[in-house]
Structure formats: structure tokens, C-alpha cells
Design an enzyme around this catalytic site. Structure first.
Site, PDB file in Angstrom:
ATOM      1  N   ASP A   1       0.669  -1.499  -0.086  1.00 28.29           N
ATOM      2  CA  ASP A   1      -0.340   0.169   0.453  1.00 28.29           C
ATOM      3  C   ASP A   1       1.023   0.865   0.333  1.00 28.29           C
ATOM      4  O   ASP A   1       2.398   1.424   0.403  1.00 28.29           O
ATOM      5  CB  ASP A   1      -1.069   0.089   0.804  1.00 28.29           C
ATOM      6  CG  ASP A   1      -2.015   0.850   1.244  1.00 28.29           C
ATOM      7  OD1 ASP A   1      -2.315   0.915   0.045  1.00 28.29           O
ATOM      8  OD2 ASP A   1      -3.192   0.831   2.528  1.00 28.29           O
ATOM      9  N   GLY A   2       0.121   2.427  -0.484  1.00 25.58           N
ATOM     10  CA  GLY A   2       1.018   3.754  -0.781  1.00 25.58           C
ATOM     11  C   GLY A   2       1.921   4.257  -2.155  1.00 25.58           C
ATOM     12  O   GLY A   2       2.533   5.125  -1.506  1.00 25.58           O
TER      13      GLY A   2
ATOM     14  N   ARG B   1       0.718   9.401  -9.663  1.00 30.05           N
ATOM     15  CA  ARG B   1       0.685   8.303  -8.940  1.00 30.05           C
ATOM     16  C   ARG B   1       1.160   6.879 -10.087  1.00 30.05           C
ATOM     17  O   ARG B   1       2.011   5.964  -9.116  1.00 30.05           O
ATOM     18  CB  ARG B   1      -0.953   8.029  -8.615  1.00 30.05           C
ATOM     19  CG  ARG B   1      -1.300   9.037  -8.096  1.00 30.05           C
ATOM     20  CD  ARG B   1      -2.972   8.428  -7.593  1.00 30.05           C
ATOM     21  NE  ARG B   1      -3.833   7.460  -7.559  1.00 30.05           N
ATOM     22  CZ  ARG B   1      -3.572   6.887  -5.765  1.00 30.05           C
ATOM     23  NH1 ARG B   1      -3.580   8.197  -5.152  1.00 30.05           N
ATOM     24  NH2 ARG B   1      -3.374   5.433  -5.865  1.00 30.05           N
TER      25      ARG B   1
ATOM     26  N   HIS C   1       3.379   3.521  -9.464  1.00 30.21           N
ATOM     27  CA  HIS C   1       3.110   2.121  -9.100  1.00 30.21           C
ATOM     28  C   HIS C   1       4.439   2.114  -9.541  1.00 30.21           C
ATOM     29  O   HIS C   1       4.866   0.531  -9.510  1.00 30.21           O
ATOM     30  CB  HIS C   1       2.224   2.302  -9.677  1.00 30.21           C
ATOM     31  CG  HIS C   1       0.414   2.620  -9.847  1.00 30.21           C
ATOM     32  ND1 HIS C   1       0.667   2.138  -8.189  1.00 30.21           N
ATOM     33  CD2 HIS C   1      -0.251   3.332  -9.712  1.00 30.21           C
ATOM     34  CE1 HIS C   1      -1.146   2.496  -7.423  1.00 30.21           C
ATOM     35  NE2 HIS C   1      -1.573   3.493  -8.455  1.00 30.21           N
TER      36      HIS C   1
ATOM     37  N   LEU D   1      11.987 -19.411  -5.268  1.00 29.05           N
ATOM     38  CA  LEU D   1      10.979 -18.565  -4.380  1.00 29.05           C
ATOM     39  C   LEU D   1       9.896 -18.632  -5.773  1.00 29.05           C
ATOM     40  O   LEU D   1       9.918 -18.913  -6.596  1.00 29.05           O
ATOM     41  CB  LEU D   1      11.610 -17.470  -4.493  1.00 29.05           C
ATOM     42  CG  LEU D   1      10.108 -16.215  -4.251  1.00 29.05           C
ATOM     43  CD1 LEU D   1       9.975 -16.230  -2.175  1.00 29.05           C
ATOM     44  CD2 LEU D   1      10.580 -15.029  -4.428  1.00 29.05           C
TER      45      LEU D   1
ATOM     46  N   ARG E   1      -5.637  -3.144   7.882  1.00 31.12           N
ATOM     47  CA  ARG E   1      -6.942  -3.441   7.507  1.00 31.12           C
ATOM     48  C   ARG E   1      -5.872  -4.621   6.979  1.00 31.12           C
ATOM     49  O   ARG E   1      -5.546  -4.917   5.727  1.00 31.12           O
ATOM     50  CB  ARG E   1      -7.932  -3.282   6.640  1.00 31.12           C
ATOM     51  CG  ARG E   1      -7.844  -2.192   5.740  1.00 31.12           C
ATOM     52  CD  ARG E   1      -8.386  -1.614   5.519  1.00 31.12           C
ATOM     53  NE  ARG E   1      -8.193  -0.316   4.821  1.00 31.12           N
ATOM     54  CZ  ARG E   1      -8.654   0.889   4.460  1.00 31.12           C
ATOM     55  NH1 ARG E   1      -8.824   1.802   6.438  1.00 31.12           N
ATOM     56  NH2 ARG E   1      -7.595   2.043   3.891  1.00 31.12           N
TER      57      ARG E   1
ATOM     58  N   SER F   1      -8.370  -5.917   3.921  1.00 31.01           N
ATOM     59  CA  SER F   1      -8.907  -5.644   2.955  1.00 31.01           C
ATOM     60  C   SER F   1      -9.061  -6.543   1.907  1.00 31.01           C
ATOM     61  O   SER F   1      -7.936  -6.520   0.417  1.00 31.01           O
ATOM     62  CB  SER F   1      -7.636  -4.711   1.758  1.00 31.01           C
ATOM     63  OG  SER F   1      -7.490  -3.400   2.542  1.00 31.01           O
TER      64      SER F   1
HETATM   65  C1  FPP Z   1      -1.517   0.490  -3.478  1.00 32.70           C
HETATM   66  O1  FPP Z   1      -1.309   2.047  -3.640  1.00 32.70           O
HETATM   67  C2  FPP Z   1      -0.455  -0.013  -4.548  1.00 32.70           C
HETATM   68  C3  FPP Z   1      -1.736  -0.825  -5.718  1.00 32.70           C
HETATM   69  C4  FPP Z   1      -3.241  -0.562  -5.682  1.00 32.70           C
HETATM   70  C5  FPP Z   1      -1.064  -0.979  -7.174  1.00 32.70           C
HETATM   71  C6  FPP Z   1       0.093  -2.628  -6.270  1.00 32.70           C
HETATM   72  C7  FPP Z   1       0.328  -2.796  -8.016  1.00 32.70           C
HETATM   73  C8  FPP Z   1       2.500  -2.473  -7.651  1.00 32.70           C
HETATM   74  C9  FPP Z   1       2.980  -2.654  -6.559  1.00 32.70           C
HETATM   75  C10 FPP Z   1       2.543  -2.766  -9.331  1.00 32.70           C
HETATM   76  C11 FPP Z   1       2.435  -4.284  -9.760  1.00 32.70           C
HETATM   77  C12 FPP Z   1       3.108  -4.707 -10.358  1.00 32.70           C
HETATM   78  C13 FPP Z   1       3.321  -5.627 -11.516  1.00 32.70           C
HETATM   79  C14 FPP Z   1       4.101  -5.963 -12.465  1.00 32.70           C
HETATM   80  C15 FPP Z   1       2.299  -6.118 -11.604  1.00 32.70           C
HETATM   81  P1  FPP Z   1      -2.261   2.933  -3.647  1.00 32.70           P
HETATM   82  O2  FPP Z   1      -2.186   3.115  -5.040  1.00 32.70           O
HETATM   83  O3  FPP Z   1      -3.276   2.363  -2.860  1.00 32.70           O
HETATM   84  O4  FPP Z   1      -1.613   3.868  -2.873  1.00 32.70           O
HETATM   85  P2  FPP Z   1      -2.198   5.252  -1.705  1.00 32.70           P
HETATM   86  O5  FPP Z   1      -3.061   4.216  -0.390  1.00 32.70           O
HETATM   87  O6  FPP Z   1      -1.464   6.047  -0.746  1.00 32.70           O
HETATM   88  O7  FPP Z   1      -3.466   5.969  -3.073  1.00 32.70           O
END
Ligand code: FPP
Length: 237
Positions: A14-15, A27, A31, A125, A187, A189
Site C-alpha cells: 500500500d502507499g 501516481r 506504481h 522462490l 486492515r 482488504s
Molecule cells: C496500493 O497503493 C498499490 C496498488 C493498488 C497497486 C500495486 C501494484 C504494484 C506495486 C505494481 C504491480 C506490478 C506488477 C508487475 C503487476 P495505492 O495506489 O493504493 O496507494 P495510496 O493508498 O497511497 O493511494
């Protein structure tokens, strides 16, 4: 190794958005940095002997995100595996997924399938991406399969804690030992609801893109001190 090593580590990443916002960046940058963190952490997890790492990359509820953000997330697997697939191959890491991929753009599905195919014989892994995944959906699908099988065999099939996981998405995966969630929220989720029954939980303040080997070591130090009793008593009682 000074720490107890969980066999199955699950991470709620998250985050990413907050990481980017704090730096005045889009944003999507959060990611992308988050995906880099997955790569670094999985190489480290593999090195220290973690056998299963399940990461929550797109929940069944993430469809509510704005179109441009979703479109970036759908492009990210190509960017990610173009950059890092060779590292996973070289390090014996096996790429897997849970969740319904059929709702994603076909290009994304192909990239994921190719990463899975090219690493399918790896024995290190297991790096499992939860994509369009929801724990409640997984349990409902298990119920549906069980009911269908009962109807087909025209009898009530015995269910036990041993055979119930056969109806889940990765029956061969052990139960989760440790869940880590970044960015301060406390949480679950809708992540791996069955599999976390006896998992230890650690919540850290740092945003996912800042999560590194040092932070994982800190979490493992906490995990090592936890007294896992699985409902029983420890030796001192
Ligand atoms: C949560 O942060 C993150 C996500 C919803 C997406 C997570 C995805 C990745 C880390 C990349 C995945 C990579 C591949 C190769 C599939 P948020 O956007 O909810 O952050 P915020 O709560 O601060 O808005």
C-alpha cells in the site's frame, strides 16, 4: 541466519499513490517504483530462503480506480518483465498468479502467461502476483466447485481442513506465516482470507516503494520474537 524465516510471506503493498504525492509526482511513478520494490525484495526473499511470496498487485475492488491509473497498471507488467524477467530466470524464481486474469487486456494476459511459462521449471522462490483477486471471491468459487462436485457425485463429500484447500486457487501453497502491510493502514482488504488464519501481522508506516531489504529484516526480527501458538500453549505454560 539470525531470523526465523517464514515459509510463506504475503504483502499488501500500500502507499504507492501517497509516495508519489509526497514527492509531487504522478501516481504512475509510485506504481513503477512499487514494481521495482517487488523485484528487489523478491531477489532478497529468494536469497534468504523464503519459499512463497504472494503480493497484492490488483484487488477485485481496484476496478473502481480512474481509467488512466488502471491503464497504467495494465501496462506495468510489460515494463516490469521487459526489465526484470531475466533476473527472475537467472535466480531460479518462479512467477505465478492468483485471480481472474480474463478481465484484463489481452496483451497483459499474454505478458503474464509468458513470464509464467518461462519460469515454470524454476524451483526457488514462488513469486505470486494476486491480480483481480479477492479473498471472498476465492472462497465463493471454492464453495461453488465443492457444490458442483457433490452434485456430480450425487453425495455429500466430506470436507476437512486438509482437503478444503483443494478447492482454492493454489492448493499446493502452505498457509501464510506472515502478512506485512505498508503505509500505515491496519486492515486486510479482502486478501487471502482463508490462508491467513494463523498468520502473524506486521503493519509498517513506510510506503511500499520505500520497502527494502533492511525493512524486511526489521519485520523478520519482530516475527522471530512472536510466539506462534496456533491456539495451543507454549512451552512455558
Ligand atoms: C496500493 O497503493 C498499490 C496498488 C493498488 C497497486 C500495486 C501494484 C504494484 C506495486 C505494481 C504491480 C506490478 C506488477 C508487475 C503487476 P495505492 O495506489 O493504493 O496507494 P495510496 O493508498 O497511497 O493511494
Amino acid at each position: 541466519m539470525k531470523y526465523k524465516i517464514p515459509t510463506h510471506l504475503a504483502i499488501i503493498m500500500d502507499g504507492n499513490g501517497r509516495y508519489a504525492k509526497e514527492k509531487g509526482l504522478p501516481r504512475s511513478v509510485g506504481h513503477k517504483k512499487g514494481s521495482d520494490a517487488i523485484k528487489s525484495l523478491s531477489l532478497y526473499a529468494n536469497k534468504i530462503g523464503i519459499q512463497y511470496l504472494t503480493v497484492y498487485a490488483f484487488s477485485s475492488e481496484n476496478w473502481k480506480r480512474p481509467e488512466d491509473e488502471k491503464n497504467y497498471l495494465f501496462k506495468l507488467p510489460k515494463i516490469f518483465f521487459d526489465l526484470y524477467l531475466q533476473d527472475f530466470i537467472n535466480n531460479n524464481i518462479k512467477i505465478e498468479t492468483i485471480g481472474d486474469l480474463t478481465q484484463f487486456p489481452i496483451d497483459m494476459q499474454k505478458i503474464l502467461q509468458s513470464a509464467k511459462d518461462k519460469t515454470s521449471h524454476n524451483t526457488g522462490l514462488k513469486l505470486c502476483f494476486a491480480l483481480n483477486y479477492g479473498g471472498q471471491q476465492e472462497i465463493m468459487s471454492a464453495m461453488q466447485q465443492y457444490a458442483t462436485q457433490c452434485l456430480q457425485e450425487n453425495k455429500l463429500i466430506d470436507l476437512s481442513l486438509e482437503n478444503a484447500p483443494n478447492y482454492f486457487l493454489k492448493p499446493e501453497y502452505p498457509m501464510v506465516d506472515l502478512v506485512i502491510r505498508t503505509s500505515g493502514e491496519m486492515r486486510i482488504s479482502n486478501f487471502l482470507l482463508w490462508q491467513i488464519a494463523y498468520a502473524e501481522m506486521i503493519f509498517v508506516q513506510q510506503h511500499w516503494p520505500d520497502f527494502d531489504n533492511i525493512l524486511l529484516d526489521e519485520c523478520l526480527a519482530i516475527y522471530t520474537k512472536r510466539d506462534r501458538r496456533f491456539g495451543g500453549l507454549n512451552d512455558e505454560n
